[in-house]
Enzyme design. Structure first.
Site, PDB file in Angstrom:
ATOM      1  N   GLU A   1     -28.990 -58.899 -73.282  1.00  0.00           N
ATOM      2  CA  GLU A   1     -28.981 -60.432 -73.445  1.00  0.00           C
ATOM      3  C   GLU A   1     -28.217 -61.163 -74.492  1.00  0.00           C
ATOM      4  O   GLU A   1     -28.797 -61.556 -75.381  1.00  0.00           O
ATOM      5  CB  GLU A   1     -30.211 -60.947 -73.420  1.00  0.00           C
TER       6      GLU A   1
ATOM      7  N   CYS B   1     -29.688 -88.538 -93.926  1.00  0.00           N
ATOM      8  CA  CYS B   1     -30.661 -88.879 -95.151  1.00  0.00           C
ATOM      9  C   CYS B   1     -31.660 -87.685 -95.238  1.00  0.00           C
ATOM     10  O   CYS B   1     -32.881 -87.845 -94.802  1.00  0.00           O
ATOM     11  CB  CYS B   1     -31.236 -90.354 -94.776  1.00  0.00           C
TER      12      CYS B   1
HETATM   13  N1  LLP Z   1     -33.014 -62.687 -75.619  1.00  0.00           N
HETATM   14  C1  LLP Z   1     -34.117 -63.246 -76.299  1.00  0.00           C
HETATM   15  C2  LLP Z   1     -35.550 -62.865 -75.665  1.00  0.00           C
HETATM   16  C3  LLP Z   1     -33.932 -63.999 -77.477  1.00  0.00           C
HETATM   17  O1  LLP Z   1     -35.125 -64.388 -77.881  1.00  0.00           O
HETATM   18  C4  LLP Z   1     -32.571 -64.188 -78.030  1.00  0.00           C
HETATM   19  C5  LLP Z   1     -32.471 -65.012 -79.210  1.00  0.00           C
HETATM   20  C6  LLP Z   1     -31.408 -63.861 -77.280  1.00  0.00           C
HETATM   21  C7  LLP Z   1     -31.711 -62.707 -76.256  1.00  0.00           C
HETATM   22  C8  LLP Z   1     -30.212 -63.997 -77.735  1.00  0.00           C
HETATM   23  O2  LLP Z   1     -29.982 -63.399 -78.931  1.00  0.00           O
HETATM   24  P1  LLP Z   1     -28.588 -63.524 -79.823  1.00  0.00           P
HETATM   25  O3  LLP Z   1     -27.750 -62.228 -78.985  1.00  0.00           O
HETATM   26  O4  LLP Z   1     -27.987 -64.793 -79.734  1.00  0.00           O
HETATM   27  O5  LLP Z   1     -28.891 -63.063 -81.230  1.00  0.00           O
HETATM   28  N2  LLP Z   1     -31.089 -70.236 -83.665  1.00  0.00           N
HETATM   29  C9  LLP Z   1     -30.962 -69.132 -84.517  1.00  0.00           C
HETATM   30  C10 LLP Z   1     -31.101 -67.851 -83.096  1.00  0.00           C
HETATM   31  C11 LLP Z   1     -32.187 -67.892 -82.483  1.00  0.00           C
HETATM   32  C12 LLP Z   1     -32.322 -66.610 -81.689  1.00  0.00           C
HETATM   33  C13 LLP Z   1     -33.356 -66.863 -80.368  1.00  0.00           C
HETATM   34  N3  LLP Z   1     -33.491 -65.887 -79.594  1.00  0.00           N
HETATM   35  C14 LLP Z   1     -29.542 -68.802 -85.318  1.00  0.00           C
HETATM   36  O6  LLP Z   1     -28.982 -69.943 -85.223  1.00  0.00           O
HETATM   37  O7  LLP Z   1     -29.445 -68.031 -85.814  1.00  0.00           O
END
Ligand code: LLP
Length: 415
Positions: A271, A342
């Protein structure tokens, strides 16, 4: 970080073959620009990195759920990892086959579960025993023969990443504890309308080592060992991207190599979110004002934490570069780059080395394709920026989302 798609040609920043300045001249700022070519390259590189396992890639829509991005990825054969009814809805809008959607999330409502069942989504990643019961009941009520389920395990491993984006330690809200997974599996015949055929882990995002993932996989294998009909292993996302040239991260191949020997016998689901879209995107903004406060130089731009909250929320670093490079001879200074919002936390970066620029000059925040627009808000009643995509041919570009207007700000309200 600069890359094959986001780079300078003759001192001007380009997205593939298109000059960033030329887009900003037409569309204005702030604006997000994405290279669809880079998105597809990233997808291909991920598939290659896990080659032998031949994983099903389910792009994690939460990173960037813009229709143009989703459409490009789905057209290239990937499925979608959705965490809300809204993400399922958008995935279906771009033509994702329902069976290629994985529905995850720690707090799915009954309405969302019902919608997902009605749409026949491929997998439900379960994080709560009551949720499993709901699915079992709803499947019976809707006359669905059986819903396919993966149990999301909290493997109690601590990932090397920022504590806000670590999800696999015991106290995290995510997943079912090891004991609960074992318990549910031992009594799975209680749930006659679901097929528990998979196990799911996701220990965090922007993972800085592969060992914690390996350990989590081992814990999960131990849980499902006694159940040979559980054949699908979803290892989540989390592959890191480089936000600065100095950042040391494992290569995606290292993740592949770390888990391949353990998972050869399984159907593997991945994912990835950030790794597909982060370095394909930039946020382009204009310099409004310069100031010196307490001896420190500040650039005030028309981009803010409302468009990119990562620095404020996680103290995340993003490179910020001038769209038109000045000659090497011009000396650089370390600037705070801040927005108009702000809040003292409203900064895009601190101590960013930049040349002296005039008001109106363009600055680009790099590696801003993931968790930027997706987390953008209307705070301070700012309108959310437009999104531009540079096509897969690298030459043509188009608006993929228009800039919000003040009328959009009031459209859903009742005085
Ligand atoms: N699968 C699940 C169950 C997840 O919770 C997430 C991300 C992903 C896949 C995808 O993860 P990635 O490959 O993008 O690392 N807003 C934060 C990141 C939050 C990620 C939440 N879950 C940031 O900007 O670093």
């Amino acid at each position: 970080m600069l890359n094959d798609s986001i780079r300078y040609i003759a001192n001007q920043l380009y997205c593939d073959e298109v000059s960033v300045q030329s887009i900003a001249d037409k569309i204005g700022t702030p604006v997000y620009i994405y290279s669809l070519k880079r998105v597809l390259d990233n997808l291909a590189r991920i598939r290659l990195a896990f080659g032998e396992l031949n994983p099903h890639v389910h792009y994690s829509a939460k990173a960037n759920a813009s229709l143009a991005v989703l459409h490009t990825i789905v057209k290239a054969g990937a499925g979608i990892d959705a965490v809300s009814g809204g993400e399922i809805y958008k995935a279906l809008q771009v033509g994702t086959k329902p069976e290629d959607i994985v529905f995850a999330g720690v707090g799915k409502t009954r309405d969302e579960l019902r919608y997902a069942l009605e749409q026949n989504v491929g997998w439900f990643n379960i994080e709560n025993v009551l949720e499993l019961q709901h699915i079992n009941d709803l499947a019976a009520e809707l006359g669905k023969e059986s819903a396919r389920v993966a149990l999301r395990l909290n493997p109690d491993v601590t990932a090397a990443t920022h504590h806000h984006i670590a999800t696999g330690h015991k106290a995290a809200k995510f997943g079912l504890s090891i004991e609960t997974v074992k318990e549910v599996l031992a009594h799975r015949d209680q749930y006659s309308n679901v097929r528990i055929e998979g196990i799911h882990i996701h220990i965090g995002s922007q993972l800085h080592d592969t060992e914690a993932t390996r350990q989590a996989v081992r814990v999960a294998l131990d849980c499902i060992g006694p159940y040979p009909d559980i054949r699908t292993f979803n290892i989540g996302g989390g592959m890191a991207v480089r936000y600065s040239p100095e950042e040391q991260i494992p290569r995606w191949e290292d993740f592949g190599a770390a888990v391949t020997p353990l998972l050869k016998e399984y159907e593997v689901i991945l994912e990835p979110g950030r790794s597909i879209i982060a370095d394909a995107g930039i946020l382009v903004m204009s310099l409004l004002y310069t100031k010196v406060q307490g001896g420190e130089p500040i650039y005030i731009t028309d981009g803010s934490m409302a468009e990119l909250i990562r620095p404020a929320l996680y103290e995340a670093h993003h490179e910020i570069m001038p769209v038109m490079k000045t000659s090497e001879a011009v000396s650089q200074k370390a600037y705070h780059v801040v927005g108009p919002v702000c809040e003292s936390a409203d900064a895009l970066g601190h101590d960013i080395l930049l040349p002296e620029l005039e008001a109106g000059s363009l600055l680009a925040v790099l590696t801003a394709g993931a968790y930027s627009m997706a987390m953008a808000s209307n705070y301070n009643q700012r309108t959310r920026p437009p999104e531009v995509v540079v096509a897969e041919d690298g030459k043509s570009w188009r608006l993929a989302r228009r800039r919000e207007t003040w009328d959009d700000l009031t459209a859903t309200e009742i005085i």
